[in-house]
Design a protein around this motif. Structure first.
Motif, mmCIF file in Angstrom:
data_model
loop_
_atom_site.group_PDB
_atom_site.id
_atom_site.type_symbol
_atom_site.label_atom_id
_atom_site.label_comp_id
_atom_site.label_asym_id
_atom_site.label_seq_id
_atom_site.Cartn_x
_atom_site.Cartn_y
_atom_site.Cartn_z
ATOM 1 N N SER A 154 0.840 -1.198 0.000
ATOM 2 C CA SER A 154 0.000 0.000 0.000
ATOM 3 C C SER A 154 0.872 1.243 0.000
ATOM 4 N N PHE A 155 0.248 2.378 -0.274
ATOM 5 C CA PHE A 155 0.978 3.633 -0.189
ATOM 6 C C PHE A 155 1.508 3.838 1.220
ATOM 7 N N THR A 156 0.734 3.426 2.219
ATOM 8 C CA THR A 156 1.172 3.577 3.608
ATOM 9 C C THR A 156 2.497 2.870 3.831
ATOM 10 N N GLN A 157 2.663 1.696 3.244
ATOM 11 C CA GLN A 157 3.919 0.963 3.381
ATOM 12 C C GLN A 157 5.080 1.742 2.758
ATOM 13 N N ILE A 158 4.816 2.384 1.633
ATOM 14 C CA ILE A 158 5.849 3.206 0.991
ATOM 15 C C ILE A 158 6.267 4.331 1.924
ATOM 16 N N TYR A 159 5.299 4.991 2.527
ATOM 17 C CA TYR A 159 5.610 6.099 3.430
ATOM 18 C C TYR A 159 6.395 5.617 4.651
ATOM 19 N N HIS A 160 6.095 4.421 5.130
ATOM 20 C CA HIS A 160 6.858 3.840 6.252
ATOM 21 C C HIS A 160 8.302 3.559 5.832
ATOM 22 N N GLU A 161 8.498 3.139 4.583
ATOM 23 C CA GLU A 161 9.855 2.891 4.085
ATOM 24 C C GLU A 161 10.688 4.173 4.138
ATOM 25 N N VAL A 162 10.088 5.293 3.757
ATOM 26 C CA VAL A 162 10.800 6.572 3.781
ATOM 27 C C VAL A 162 10.974 7.043 5.224
ATOM 28 N N ALA A 163 9.911 6.948 6.026
ATOM 29 C CA ALA A 163 9.978 7.409 7.421
ATOM 30 C C ALA A 163 11.028 6.636 8.220
ATOM 31 N N SER A 164 11.215 5.355 7.884
ATOM 32 C CA SER A 164 12.199 4.532 8.605
ATOM 33 C C SER A 164 13.589 4.596 7.973
ATOM 34 N N LYS A 165 13.737 5.446 6.941
ATOM 35 C CA LYS A 165 15.012 5.693 6.255
ATOM 36 C C LYS A 165 15.525 4.493 5.451
ATOM 37 N N ARG A 166 14.635 3.551 5.123
ATOM 38 C CA ARG A 166 15.019 2.472 4.210
ATOM 39 C C ARG A 166 14.957 2.967 2.771
ATOM 40 N N ALA A 167 14.282 4.122 2.578
ATOM 41 C CA ALA A 167 14.249 4.809 1.287
ATOM 42 C C ALA A 167 14.378 6.302 1.586
ATOM 43 N N ASP A 168 14.897 7.049 0.621
ATOM 44 C CA ASP A 168 15.125 8.475 0.843
ATOM 45 C C ASP A 168 13.928 9.346 0.486
ATOM 46 N N VAL A 169 13.196 8.957 -0.543
ATOM 47 C CA VAL A 169 12.130 9.815 -1.059
ATOM 48 C C VAL A 169 11.118 8.956 -1.819
ATOM 49 N N THR A 170 9.916 9.460 -1.945
ATOM 50 C CA THR A 170 8.922 8.830 -2.804
ATOM 51 C C THR A 170 8.147 9.929 -3.513
ATOM 52 N N ILE A 171 7.519 9.574 -4.594
ATOM 53 C CA ILE A 171 6.669 10.513 -5.321
ATOM 54 C C ILE A 171 5.234 10.078 -5.083
ATOM 55 N N SER A 172 4.427 11.022 -4.664
ATOM 56 C CA SER A 172 3.040 10.702 -4.337
ATOM 57 C C SER A 172 2.180 11.942 -4.484
ATOM 58 N N SER A 173 0.886 11.744 -4.558
ATOM 59 C CA SER A 173 -0.013 12.896 -4.538
ATOM 60 C C SER A 173 -0.275 13.277 -3.080
ATOM 61 N N LYS A 174 -0.522 14.543 -2.852
ATOM 62 C CA LYS A 174 -0.761 15.010 -1.491
ATOM 63 C C LYS A 174 -1.979 14.328 -0.864
ATOM 64 N N PRO A 175 -3.112 14.199 -1.573
ATOM 65 C CA PRO A 175 -4.246 13.526 -0.942
ATOM 66 C C PRO A 175 -3.925 12.090 -0.487
ATOM 67 N N ASP A 176 -3.057 11.401 -1.241
ATOM 68 C CA ASP A 176 -2.676 10.046 -0.838
ATOM 69 C C ASP A 176 -1.868 10.057 0.454
ATOM 70 N N MET A 177 -1.123 11.139 0.690
ATOM 71 C CA MET A 177 -0.257 11.225 1.874
ATOM 72 C C MET A 177 -0.956 11.781 3.112
#
Length: 131
Positions: A28-51
């Protein structure tokens, strides 16, 4: 990024030297955001409403950068091949909704900020008639 998501093509085309960390299509998008928040990834591209929900439920975990959109895609509907009459009816209804402000009214109900949705300009201009 989610495998097969639109952001994949954006990243490949605009940032070709980027090392991507693909997540399966079941992620899910939430999982992507967790990847960035936990520093396993540096950045993601997303729409603001999704975030919005992630940011609301995880304050201070991500920084949203919105100087300008990376890419703007129109909304699309899928219809059966050969359904030209249906396509024409949808095109006409959507254009009418754009022209009379219905689309904008609907989107305002869901928007939480000015960068949530980008509307196209009305395809006409009023020309004042002078005598």
């Amino acid at each position: 990024m989610l495998e097969g998501d639109g952001s994949t093509e954006i990243i490949k085309n605009l940032y070709p030297n980027t090392k991507m960390v693909p997540l399966g299509q079941n992620a899910s998008f939430t999982q992507i955001y967790h990847e960035v928040a936990s520093k396993r990834a540096d950045v993601t591209i997303s729409s603001k409403p999704d975030m919005d929900d992630f940011i609301k439920n995880n304050p201070g975990k991500l920084k949203l950068i919105m100087d300008q959109p990376v890419k703007i895609y129109p909304t699309a509907f899928q219809i059966l091949p050969g359904s030209l009459q249906v396509k024409n009816a949808l095109d006409t209804a959507i254009l009418e909704m754009q022209l009379d402000g219905t689309i904008e009214k609907i989107l305002k109900q869901y928007a939480t900020g000015p960068h949530d949705y980008y509307l196209v300009e009305k395809p006409y201009k009023i020309i004042p008639i002078t005598e």
